[in-house]
Structure formats: C-alpha cells, structure tokens
Scaffold this motif. Structure first.
Motif, PDB file in Angstrom:
ATOM      1  N   VAL A 117       0.852  -1.189   0.000  1.00 16.04           N
ATOM      2  CA  VAL A 117       0.000   0.000   0.000  1.00 16.04           C
ATOM      3  C   VAL A 117       0.883   1.232   0.000  1.00 16.04           C
ATOM      4  O   VAL A 117       1.791   1.358   0.833  1.00 16.04           O
ATOM      5  N   THR A 118       0.631   2.154  -0.924  1.00 23.88           N
ATOM      6  CA  THR A 118       1.357   3.422  -0.981  1.00 23.88           C
ATOM      7  C   THR A 118       0.364   4.574  -0.895  1.00 23.88           C
ATOM      8  O   THR A 118      -0.773   4.478  -1.371  1.00 23.88           O
ATOM      9  N   ALA A 119       0.808   5.644  -0.272  1.00 24.33           N
ATOM     10  CA  ALA A 119      -0.072   6.798  -0.069  1.00 24.33           C
ATOM     11  C   ALA A 119      -0.119   7.667  -1.317  1.00 24.33           C
ATOM     12  O   ALA A 119       0.914   7.956  -1.934  1.00 24.33           O
ATOM     13  N   ILE A 120      -1.321   8.059  -1.713  1.00 29.22           N
ATOM     14  CA  ILE A 120      -1.518   9.048  -2.778  1.00 29.22           C
ATOM     15  C   ILE A 120      -1.840  10.403  -2.153  1.00 29.22           C
ATOM     16  O   ILE A 120      -1.207  11.407  -2.433  1.00 29.22           O
ATOM     17  N   SER A 121      -2.828  10.403  -1.284  1.00 26.89           N
ATOM     18  CA  SER A 121      -3.202  11.596  -0.523  1.00 26.89           C
ATOM     19  C   SER A 121      -3.637  11.120   0.855  1.00 26.89           C
ATOM     20  O   SER A 121      -4.805  10.781   1.070  1.00 26.89           O
ATOM     21  N   PRO A 122      -2.711  11.056   1.818  1.00 27.87           N
ATOM     22  CA  PRO A 122      -2.968  10.332   3.062  1.00 27.87           C
ATOM     23  C   PRO A 122      -3.754  11.093   4.130  1.00 27.87           C
ATOM     24  O   PRO A 122      -4.092  10.515   5.156  1.00 27.87           O
ATOM     25  N   ILE A 123      -4.045  12.382   3.926  1.00 27.01           N
ATOM     26  CA  ILE A 123      -4.724  13.169   4.958  1.00 27.01           C
ATOM     27  C   ILE A 123      -6.158  13.444   4.532  1.00 27.01           C
ATOM     28  O   ILE A 123      -6.416  13.905   3.410  1.00 27.01           O
ATOM     29  N   THR A 131      -6.615   8.950  -0.069  1.00 28.62           N
ATOM     30  CA  THR A 131      -6.534   7.888  -1.070  1.00 28.62           C
ATOM     31  C   THR A 131      -5.193   7.179  -0.990  1.00 28.62           C
ATOM     32  O   THR A 131      -4.150   7.786  -0.700  1.00 28.62           O
ATOM     33  N   PHE A 132      -5.232   5.878  -1.263  1.00 28.59           N
ATOM     34  CA  PHE A 132      -4.046   5.028  -1.227  1.00 28.59           C
ATOM     35  C   PHE A 132      -4.120   4.054  -2.406  1.00 28.59           C
ATOM     36  O   PHE A 132      -5.206   3.707  -2.874  1.00 28.59           O
ATOM     37  N   LYS A 133      -2.962   3.596  -2.861  1.00 26.42           N
ATOM     38  CA  LYS A 133      -2.901   2.602  -3.932  1.00 26.42           C
ATOM     39  C   LYS A 133      -2.541   1.252  -3.348  1.00 26.42           C
ATOM     40  O   LYS A 133      -1.525   1.107  -2.666  1.00 26.42           O
ATOM     41  N   LEU A 134      -3.385   0.266  -3.613  1.00 28.06           N
ATOM     42  CA  LEU A 134      -3.130  -1.110  -3.192  1.00 28.06           C
ATOM     43  C   LEU A 134      -2.703  -1.934  -4.397  1.00 28.06           C
ATOM     44  O   LEU A 134      -3.378  -1.933  -5.432  1.00 28.06           O
ATOM     45  N   THR A 135      -1.568  -2.633  -4.261  1.00 32.02           N
ATOM     46  CA  THR A 135      -1.074  -3.502  -5.333  1.00 32.02           C
ATOM     47  C   THR A 135      -0.972  -4.932  -4.815  1.00 32.02           C
ATOM     48  O   THR A 135      -0.485  -5.163  -3.700  1.00 32.02           O
ATOM     49  N   ILE A 136      -1.455  -5.875  -5.628  1.00 32.22           N
ATOM     50  CA  ILE A 136      -1.362  -7.296  -5.290  1.00 32.22           C
ATOM     51  C   ILE A 136      -0.204  -7.891  -6.082  1.00 32.22           C
ATOM     52  O   ILE A 136      -0.241  -7.959  -7.312  1.00 32.22           O
ATOM     53  N   GLN A 161     -13.883   2.696   0.481  1.00 35.32           N
ATOM     54  CA  GLN A 161     -14.293   2.133  -0.804  1.00 35.32           C
ATOM     55  C   GLN A 161     -13.071   1.735  -1.620  1.00 35.32           C
ATOM     56  O   GLN A 161     -11.990   2.342  -1.496  1.00 35.32           O
ATOM     57  N   LEU A 162     -13.254   0.715  -2.461  1.00 33.30           N
ATOM     58  CA  LEU A 162     -12.238   0.301  -3.427  1.00 33.30           C
ATOM     59  C   LEU A 162     -12.699   0.711  -4.815  1.00 33.30           C
ATOM     60  O   LEU A 162     -13.873   0.566  -5.158  1.00 33.30           O
ATOM     61  N   SER A 163     -11.765   1.232  -5.637  1.00 31.90           N
ATOM     62  CA  SER A 163     -12.145   1.647  -6.992  1.00 31.90           C
ATOM     63  C   SER A 163     -12.526   0.452  -7.851  1.00 31.90           C
ATOM     64  O   SER A 163     -13.308   0.580  -8.801  1.00 31.90           O
ATOM     65  N   ASN A 164     -11.964  -0.717  -7.554  1.00 31.73           N
ATOM     66  CA  ASN A 164     -12.349  -1.962  -8.223  1.00 31.73           C
ATOM     67  C   ASN A 164     -12.881  -2.921  -7.166  1.00 31.73           C
ATOM     68  O   ASN A 164     -12.256  -3.105  -6.122  1.00 31.73           O
ATOM     69  N   PRO A 165     -14.030  -3.515  -7.404  1.00 26.51           N
ATOM     70  CA  PRO A 165     -14.636  -4.365  -6.370  1.00 26.51           C
ATOM     71  C   PRO A 165     -13.835  -5.638  -6.119  1.00 26.51           C
ATOM     72  O   PRO A 165     -13.192  -6.182  -7.016  1.00 26.51           O
ATOM     73  N   SER A 166     -13.869  -6.102  -4.882  1.00 28.68           N
ATOM     74  CA  SER A 166     -13.250  -7.378  -4.501  1.00 28.68           C
ATOM     75  C   SER A 166     -14.166  -8.513  -4.948  1.00 28.68           C
ATOM     76  O   SER A 166     -15.390  -8.365  -4.946  1.00 28.68           O
ATOM     77  N   PRO A 167     -13.568  -9.675  -5.363  1.00 22.48           N
ATOM     78  CA  PRO A 167     -12.139 -10.027  -5.388  1.00 22.48           C
ATOM     79  C   PRO A 167     -11.410  -9.422  -6.587  1.00 22.48           C
ATOM     80  O   PRO A 167     -12.017  -9.105  -7.607  1.00 22.48           O
ATOM     81  N   GLY A 171      -1.776  -9.556  -9.351  1.00 23.24           N
ATOM     82  CA  GLY A 171      -1.014  -8.665 -10.204  1.00 23.24           C
ATOM     83  C   GLY A 171      -1.697  -7.346 -10.494  1.00 23.24           C
ATOM     84  O   GLY A 171      -1.124  -6.489 -11.174  1.00 23.24           O
ATOM     85  N   SER A 172      -2.909  -7.153  -9.987  1.00 22.97           N
ATOM     86  CA  SER A 172      -3.653  -5.932 -10.258  1.00 22.97           C
ATOM     87  C   SER A 172      -3.464  -4.921  -9.133  1.00 22.97           C
ATOM     88  O   SER A 172      -2.823  -5.195  -8.116  1.00 22.97           O
ATOM     89  N   SER A 173      -4.041  -3.739  -9.318  1.00 23.95           N
ATOM     90  CA  SER A 173      -4.008  -2.706  -8.291  1.00 23.95           C
ATOM     91  C   SER A 173      -5.358  -2.013  -8.243  1.00 23.95           C
ATOM     92  O   SER A 173      -6.153  -2.091  -9.192  1.00 23.95           O
ATOM     93  N   THR A 174      -5.615  -1.330  -7.134  1.00 22.47           N
ATOM     94  CA  THR A 174      -6.861  -0.600  -6.959  1.00 22.47           C
ATOM     95  C   THR A 174      -6.595   0.580  -6.047  1.00 22.47           C
ATOM     96  O   THR A 174      -5.589   0.628  -5.334  1.00 22.47           O
ATOM     97  N   THR A 175      -7.500   1.547  -6.084  1.00 21.93           N
ATOM     98  CA  THR A 175      -7.380   2.718  -5.222  1.00 21.93           C
ATOM     99  C   THR A 175      -8.312   2.559  -4.028  1.00 21.93           C
ATOM    100  O   THR A 175      -9.490   2.222  -4.184  1.00 21.93           O
TER     101      THR A 175
END
Length: 206
Positions: A117-123, A131-136, A161-167, A171-175
């Motif tokens: 997980v990396t921060a895009i806009s953490p506050i 917002t944060f970026k999650l990478t699998i 919320q996730l920008s792409n629904p689980s599951p 190799g993908s990523s979501t916000t």
C-alpha cells in the motif's frame, strides 16, 4: 544369456488435473484425484504414493487401496509450509501391487502473494477523502482472485471504498478511498487484508 522380464501392471492409473497449485504455508492441502482401473479381473491391494516433493512439504501417502475388480478413486494430498521454496516441481505418482508398478507424471506449483500500500493523498479532513494505492504482487500463474478487506479501527467514522470491487485478480491494483465522515483529528491505524488459495496476507495503510 540375460533376459528382461517385464511385469505389465494389471491396472491403469489416470489422474484428473495432473497439475495442481498450493499456497505456500496455506491452511488447505492440494490434492491429486487418481483413479485406478483394474484390468483382466484384477482384485487386490494397491499402494499409491507421491514422490519428488520439494522441501518443507508433507503428504498423507502412501495410501493402501483395495481395488475390488472395479475402478477406485483415491486422493493423495500435499501440504506446504512457509519454508517451502516457490516454483513448479515435477512429481511422480506411483501405484504398486506386488511386483507390478504403474507411474504417472504430475506437477505441483507452490505459489504466494503479498500486498503493498502506498499513499496518494494520506490526509482526510472532515468531509474529505484520503486515497491510497493497493497492489497485489503474486507469483506467476497464481490461480485465484484475491478477496480484499480494509479494517483495523473499530467504529471508525470513515467510509472505505475500493475503486475496483473485490475479489481482485493477482497482479492488479486498486485505489482505496477513505472518506472522513465524522472523524476527530488523529491518526487511525488501518490494515488491508487479502485472502486467496488458502492464504491470508496483510499490509498496513501508511
């Protein structure tokens, strides 16, 4: 003079799905579905085993199976540990009865994944979003989609919320968007959890 005596096995061995994948250190085992079909009226005991396993694995074989003149199915299983090296391993399923031997080539793939997980806009001010970026990150050919959940702070006044629904595919990523609905100023610990192929992996939201 020398001669060679070949014993033809009085049974056939077939494997449904000869290539299986197991999660490294997973709570679930990988199994091979094997059918033993007797020939020429064979009726007797057959011992089934799996050879060539990588380090850090355990198996439930050898298994002794009674073949009463009709086809019988058996499922030897393999369990891995965190010390099992990743990769694909050629294995051999053996079925023996007395001096008769039948073998079938199969393979076992040991797979794993991780989350970052990396921060895009953490506050997130009141009424605004962080917002944060999650990478699998997954090993090649990881077979399962990953179920994703975010949590960590009970009753936290946030809408997550996730920008792409689980599951999500490996190799993908979501916000990850975290809306501050009614939160007081402070730092709130959040953790992302992913599960798939009998594995559970976590990452802390920075």
């Amino acid at each position: 003079s020398l001669f060679t005596l070949t014993v033809t096995p009085p049974f056939n061995v077939t494997v449904f799905q000869p290539n299986v994948t197991i999660g490294r250190g997973a709570t679930t085992a990988a199994g091979f579905s094997i059918t033993i079909t007797p020939l020429a009226g064979f009726n007797g005991m057959v011992t089934v085993d799996v050879a060539g396993l990588p380090p850090g694995t355990t198996k439930n074989s050898p298994l002794s199976i009674n073949v009463p003149g009709t086809p019988v199915s058996v499922g030897p299983t393999v369990t891995s540990s965190q010390s099992t090296p990743l990769g694909t391993y050629p294995l051999t399923v053996t079925a023996t009865s007395g001096s008769a031997l039948n073998t079938v080539a199969v393979s076992l793939t040991v797979a794993d994944f991780s989350l970052s997980v990396t921060a895009i806009s953490p506050i997130a001010n009141l009424g605004a979003s962080a917002t944060f970026k999650l990478t699998i990150n997954a090993t090649p050919s990881f077979p399962d989609a990953i179920n994703i959940g975010v949590g960590g702070t009970p009753n936290a006044p946030f809408n997550i919320q996730l920008s792409n629904p689980s599951p999500l595919p490996p190799g993908s990523s979501t916000t990850i968007t975290i809306l501050n609905v009614n939160g007081l100023p402070g730092t709130y610990p959040l953790t992302v959890q992913g599960s798939g192929l009998g594995l559970t992996r976590t990452a802390v939201v920075p």
